[in-house]
Design a protein around this motif. Structure first.
Motif, PDB file in Angstrom:
ATOM      1  N   GLY A 171      -0.044  75.921  39.927  1.00  0.00           N
ATOM      2  CA  GLY A 171       0.302  76.120  41.330  1.00  0.00           C
ATOM      3  C   GLY A 171       1.101  74.960  41.872  1.00  0.00           C
ATOM      4  O   GLY A 171       1.525  74.072  41.122  1.00  0.00           O
ATOM      5  N   SER A 172       1.271  74.953  43.183  1.00  0.00           N
ATOM      6  CA  SER A 172       2.138  73.963  43.803  1.00  0.00           C
ATOM      7  C   SER A 172       1.373  73.117  44.816  1.00  0.00           C
ATOM      8  O   SER A 172       0.325  73.525  45.324  1.00  0.00           O
ATOM      9  N   ALA A 173       1.930  71.942  45.099  1.00  0.00           N
ATOM     10  CA  ALA A 173       1.443  71.065  46.159  1.00  0.00           C
ATOM     11  C   ALA A 173       2.648  70.604  46.965  1.00  0.00           C
ATOM     12  O   ALA A 173       3.803  70.743  46.540  1.00  0.00           O
ATOM     13  N   LEU A 174       2.394  70.059  48.145  1.00  0.00           N
ATOM     14  CA  LEU A 174       3.449  69.607  49.043  1.00  0.00           C
ATOM     15  C   LEU A 174       3.264  68.135  49.374  1.00  0.00           C
ATOM     16  O   LEU A 174       2.119  67.657  49.481  1.00  0.00           O
TER      17      LEU A 174
ATOM     18  N   THR B 136     -11.881  74.233  42.249  1.00  0.00           N
ATOM     19  CA  THR B 136     -11.001  73.564  41.282  1.00  0.00           C
ATOM     20  C   THR B 136      -9.978  74.506  40.692  1.00  0.00           C
ATOM     21  O   THR B 136      -9.425  74.245  39.631  1.00  0.00           O
ATOM     22  N   GLY B 137      -9.719  75.617  41.390  1.00  0.00           N
ATOM     23  CA  GLY B 137      -8.824  76.638  40.878  1.00  0.00           C
ATOM     24  C   GLY B 137      -7.359  76.315  41.098  1.00  0.00           C
ATOM     25  O   GLY B 137      -6.980  75.171  41.373  1.00  0.00           O
ATOM     26  N   PRO B 138      -6.523  77.322  41.001  1.00  0.00           N
ATOM     27  CA  PRO B 138      -5.076  77.106  41.135  1.00  0.00           C
ATOM     28  C   PRO B 138      -4.702  76.573  42.504  1.00  0.00           C
ATOM     29  O   PRO B 138      -5.393  76.790  43.499  1.00  0.00           O
ATOM     30  N   GLY B 139      -3.551  75.877  42.530  1.00  0.00           N
ATOM     31  CA  GLY B 139      -3.000  75.422  43.787  1.00  0.00           C
ATOM     32  C   GLY B 139      -2.217  76.517  44.474  1.00  0.00           C
ATOM     33  O   GLY B 139      -2.409  77.715  44.209  1.00  0.00           O
ATOM     34  N   LEU B 140      -1.315  76.121  45.344  1.00  0.00           N
ATOM     35  CA  LEU B 140      -0.565  77.081  46.145  1.00  0.00           C
ATOM     36  C   LEU B 140       0.320  77.966  45.257  1.00  0.00           C
ATOM     37  O   LEU B 140       1.045  77.480  44.385  1.00  0.00           O
ATOM     38  N   GLN B 141       0.270  79.250  45.527  1.00  0.00           N
ATOM     39  CA  GLN B 141       1.094  80.235  44.833  1.00  0.00           C
ATOM     40  C   GLN B 141       2.087  80.835  45.831  1.00  0.00           C
ATOM     41  O   GLN B 141       1.870  80.805  47.039  1.00  0.00           O
ATOM     42  N   SER B 142       3.162  81.398  45.296  1.00  0.00           N
ATOM     43  CA  SER B 142       4.180  82.065  46.126  1.00  0.00           C
ATOM     44  C   SER B 142       4.636  81.153  47.270  1.00  0.00           C
ATOM     45  O   SER B 142       4.854  81.606  48.398  1.00  0.00           O
ATOM     46  N   LEU B 143       4.765  79.868  46.979  1.00  0.00           N
ATOM     47  CA  LEU B 143       5.096  78.898  48.019  1.00  0.00           C
ATOM     48  C   LEU B 143       6.561  79.019  48.410  1.00  0.00           C
ATOM     49  O   LEU B 143       7.461  79.037  47.548  1.00  0.00           O
ATOM     50  N   HIS B 144       6.832  79.082  49.706  1.00  0.00           N
ATOM     51  CA  HIS B 144       8.206  79.133  50.183  1.00  0.00           C
ATOM     52  C   HIS B 144       8.283  78.528  51.583  1.00  0.00           C
ATOM     53  O   HIS B 144       7.291  78.491  52.312  1.00  0.00           O
TER      54      HIS B 144
ATOM     55  N   ASN C   7       2.640  58.430  54.242  1.00  0.00           N
ATOM     56  CA  ASN C   7       2.721  59.432  53.186  1.00  0.00           C
ATOM     57  C   ASN C   7       1.769  60.586  53.501  1.00  0.00           C
ATOM     58  O   ASN C   7       0.615  60.360  53.886  1.00  0.00           O
ATOM     59  N   VAL C   8       2.251  61.798  53.330  1.00  0.00           N
ATOM     60  CA  VAL C   8       1.468  63.001  53.606  1.00  0.00           C
ATOM     61  C   VAL C   8       1.479  63.869  52.354  1.00  0.00           C
ATOM     62  O   VAL C   8       2.538  64.098  51.753  1.00  0.00           O
ATOM     63  N   SER C   9       0.321  64.344  51.958  1.00  0.00           N
ATOM     64  CA  SER C   9       0.236  65.240  50.800  1.00  0.00           C
ATOM     65  C   SER C   9      -0.748  66.363  51.083  1.00  0.00           C
ATOM     66  O   SER C   9      -1.810  66.134  51.664  1.00  0.00           O
ATOM     67  N   LEU C  10      -0.383  67.557  50.698  1.00  0.00           N
ATOM     68  CA  LEU C  10      -1.204  68.747  50.882  1.00  0.00           C
ATOM     69  C   LEU C  10      -1.350  69.445  49.545  1.00  0.00           C
ATOM     70  O   LEU C  10      -0.374  69.949  48.983  1.00  0.00           O
ATOM     71  N   ASP C  11      -2.596  69.466  49.048  1.00  0.00           N
ATOM     72  CA  ASP C  11      -2.865  70.061  47.733  1.00  0.00           C
ATOM     73  C   ASP C  11      -4.165  70.862  47.791  1.00  0.00           C
ATOM     74  O   ASP C  11      -5.184  70.458  47.233  1.00  0.00           O
ATOM     75  N   PRO C  12      -4.185  72.015  48.488  1.00  0.00           N
ATOM     76  CA  PRO C  12      -5.398  72.835  48.511  1.00  0.00           C
ATOM     77  C   PRO C  12      -5.584  73.559  47.187  1.00  0.00           C
ATOM     78  O   PRO C  12      -4.616  73.799  46.446  1.00  0.00           O
ATOM     79  N   ARG C  13      -6.819  73.915  46.894  1.00  0.00           N
ATOM     80  CA  ARG C  13      -7.138  74.612  45.657  1.00  0.00           C
ATOM     81  C   ARG C  13      -8.056  75.799  45.945  1.00  0.00           C
ATOM     82  O   ARG C  13      -8.874  75.755  46.872  1.00  0.00           O
ATOM     83  N   ALA C  14      -7.936  76.801  45.153  1.00  0.00           N
ATOM     84  CA  ALA C  14      -8.810  77.962  45.266  1.00  0.00           C
ATOM     85  C   ALA C  14     -10.123  77.676  44.552  1.00  0.00           C
ATOM     86  O   ALA C  14     -10.130  77.158  43.432  1.00  0.00           O
ATOM     87  N   ALA C  15     -11.246  77.985  45.213  1.00  0.00           N
ATOM     88  CA  ALA C  15     -12.559  77.989  44.569  1.00  0.00           C
ATOM     89  C   ALA C  15     -12.904  76.676  43.878  1.00  0.00           C
ATOM     90  O   ALA C  15     -13.134  76.637  42.668  1.00  0.00           O
TER      91      ALA C  15
ATOM     92  N   ARG D 265       0.062  81.251  49.093  1.00  0.00           N
ATOM     93  CA  ARG D 265      -1.200  81.940  48.847  1.00  0.00           C
ATOM     94  C   ARG D 265      -2.115  81.034  48.036  1.00  0.00           C
ATOM     95  O   ARG D 265      -1.660  80.213  47.227  1.00  0.00           O
ATOM     96  N   LEU D 266      -3.390  81.191  48.255  1.00  0.00           N
ATOM     97  CA  LEU D 266      -4.408  80.413  47.555  1.00  0.00           C
ATOM     98  C   LEU D 266      -5.466  81.414  47.111  1.00  0.00           C
ATOM     99  O   LEU D 266      -6.410  81.692  47.847  1.00  0.00           O
ATOM    100  N   GLY D 267      -5.293  81.984  45.935  1.00  0.00           N
ATOM    101  CA  GLY D 267      -6.143  83.102  45.555  1.00  0.00           C
ATOM    102  C   GLY D 267      -5.921  84.241  46.533  1.00  0.00           C
ATOM    103  O   GLY D 267      -4.792  84.670  46.776  1.00  0.00           O
TER     104      GLY D 267
END
Length: 591
Positions: free
Chosen positions: A173-176, A132-140, A122-130, A150-152
């Motif tokens: 935000g989003s995670a993968l 504990t901030g938002p997750g991935l934005q504009s994910l495509h 299992n693989v999971s990618l959940d980066p956050r800004a600053a 984008r991350l901030g």
């Protein structure tokens, strides 16, 4: 669909973590293949993976189901191989930050290989800004199967064998996440990039990045065949190299606010370059023949002296900037501690930093590696000692301002070492005379009635720091106060091969704080200077073992629980371990 990773990876004891680093930042990897700490763009930046201290964000590669964990570093590198054995398979994940790193871009390399059997991973990618901030934005997802977001203000790109990943969208935000089934001999490459600039149009080739990273580690870390415990010495050299930025600054540790003692309020941010620690690393590098580390230390320390002169700060950011003031993050923190970034060290005066700088420059000169600019920095340091040696300072342990004996005698050691390599007799004579004056004043005011040194004129106690100046040549090995101090310290502040800094109160030593690994290695050098090689090696081996499976040292070691305490990895412990390995390989009493 696999759930996002926030909260899914509670913290482990520190001995369970491995470090990958590229000089500009580092990442901690836990036994479930979880990267739960990495800051960007550089060491003291905000964390994009902060689960270690109760923030958000993780990047995990984890076998499905039950498994047991292990791992190892490829020799002389910070390339880590996580290894898991399940009921059906043996799996490895080769992990690294592309080395050497760039200040504006981090590249996390992960290569998953099944060595035997069939495995679901299992693989999971959940980066956050600053933190504990938002997750991935504009994910495509791109046409080639790569993921972009984008991350901030940062850009994130995930490439390699990631086309099967699916996005989980949340309000913040989003995670993968994805699952892979691999059979014996199959492998998958995962390549994560984080940047504050636009990416090149084509993603980098993982195979080429692996090759470049391995080649640079091979060029960076020498064989060290002539030192004791060669494998561990090379590992220490790799850790120090991984903590040293392209600007020459070496962070004291990769992490912030990991507690030295549970609920004791001793949490600090060590993601900065301390002048003293950098000088220790330079001395160790010179002793072992790891000259790039020596050159980096000289370049960084001389640059700070040219910039700030007598107002030299105890610590800086790795690019030579001011350390920000302390602030809380409103996070739970690592268990037993609390969240904290920044450090109040900039407000302190630490006299011994000038002496350590002189010791570093003198060592570089003896190895033919001191250029004119650094020699001028040595003059600046000596002038600062002349002007400020009678001022109280915070000392090596950053306590209340006193006329600390260690600080003064370290300046003596530095002045005498610099005088010994000076080509100008008048300069050498002046520095020697100043050293004699400091010794005379200190002896008159800080000699204990028993004949040993005491911590300061106002504090009659013992201190491990008092062992350092004689090792560095401030006083002869047979000087009576040197011998008396070593004997008293060994009797009162050591237990079972572990050493402590000083006595806090009437509690047993191990209840007040953990054994201080730096002090244990200093004891090895002090015994060696006295000609007792057997006892020196006993101290070396005892403290060398105070690490976890990844061979990383923290500042303190809880002897009763056999646990690491404080920030990880602590650079000055690795430096003194490396220096001991180099010096103890020579004839005892060589100093």
């Amino acid at each position: 669909m696999i759930a996002p990773t926030t909260g899914a990876f509670p913290p482990h004891v520190l001995r369970d973590y491995a470090l990958i680093a590229d000089g500009e930042r580092g990442a901690l990897i836990g036994p479930r293949g979880e990267i739960i700490w990495m800051c960007f763009p550089r060491w003291h930046g905000e964390a994009v993976f902060a689960s270690l201290i109760g923030g958000a964000g993780a990047y995990a590669v984890t076998p499905d189901g039950r498994f047991v964990w292990g791992g190892y570093y490829e020799p002389g590198t910070l390339i880590w191989r996580s290894r898991w054995i399940t009921g059906d398979a043996i799996i490895e994940c080769r992990e690294a930050l592309a080395f050497p790193g760039l200040s504006h871009r981090a590249v996390v390399l992960r290569r998953v290989t099944v060595l035997e059997g069939t495995a679901r991973i299992n693989v999971s990618l959940d980066p956050r800004a600053a933190f504990t901030g938002p997750g991935l934005q504009s994910l495509h997802r791109g046409d080639d199967g790569s993921w972009h977001g984008r991350l901030g203000g940062l850009r994130v790109r995930w490439t390699g064998d990631v086309a099967a990943a699916r996005a989980t969208h949340m309000p913040t935000g989003s995670a993968l996440a994805m699952s892979m089934v691999l059979r014996s001999g199959e492998r998958r490459d995962l390549l994560l990039e984080v940047s504050d600039r636009p990416f090149e149009q084509r993603p980098p080739d993982p195979a080429r990045l692996w090759q470049t990273t391995q080649r640079h580690w091979e060029h960076t870390v020498p064989s060290l065949a002539h030192v004791l415990a060669t494998r561990d010495a090379r590992h220490a050299c790799a850790v120090l190299s991984g903590l040293t930025s392209s600007d020459g600054g070496m962070v004291a540790a990769a992490t912030t606010s990991l507690p030295e003692r549970a609920e004791a309020g001793r949490n600090y941010d060590y993601r900065y370059a301390w002048i003293r620690d950098q000088c220790y690393a330079g001395q160790a590098a010179a002793a072992a023949g790891a000259y790039p580390l020596l050159d980096s230390a000289v370049r960084f320390v001389s640059g700070r002296l040219h910039a700030d002169g007598r107002q030299l700060a105890p610590a800086y950011t790795v690019e030579g900037g001011r350390v920000p003031d302390q602030r809380r993050l409103d996070l739970p923190g690592y268990p037993g501690g609390f969240d904290l970034v920044g450090n109040w060290v900039t407000k302190q005066f630490q006299l011994d930093a000038f002496g350590e700088a002189l010791l570093l420059f003198a060592t570089a000169a003896r190895h033919g590696r001191l250029e004119a600019g650094a020699w001028q920095a040595a003059r600046i340091a000596a002038d600062a000692i002349m002007a400020r040696w009678q001022e109280p300072d915070a000392g090596i342990w950053e306590l209340d301002d006193q006329e600390w004996t260690h600080s003064r005698l370290t300046c003596v050691a530095g002045l005498r070492a610099a005088a010994g390599v000076s080509r100008q007799s008048t300069t050498a004579a002046g520095w020697s005379a100043l050293a004699d004056a400091i010794v005379a004043d200190t002896a008159a005011r800080a000699t204990h009635p028993s004949g040993r040194w005491q911590r300061s004129p106002a504090d009659p106690g013992l201190d491990a720091a008092l062992l350092i100046p004689p090792v560095r040549g401030a006083l002869p090995a047979d000087h009576p106060p040197t011998i008396a101090t070593l004997r008293a310290y060994a009797a009162e502040l050591t237990e079972d091969g572990y050493a402590y800094r000083f006595r806090h109160d009437e509690r047993p030593l191990g209840e007040a704080e953990g054994a201080f690994l730096l002090c244990g290695f200093i004891m090895a050098l002090a015994r060696y200077q006295q000609g007792d090689l057997v006892e020196a090696i006993r101290w070396f081996e005892r403290n060398r073992a105070a690490c976890g499976p990844a061979g990383l040292y923290s500042e303190e070691y809880d002897v009763a629980q056999r646990q690491l305490r404080g920030n990880l990895p602590q650079a000055f412990v690795h430096a003194l371990m490396l220096e001991c390995g180099a010096r103890l390989a020579g004839p005892a009493g060589a100093g």
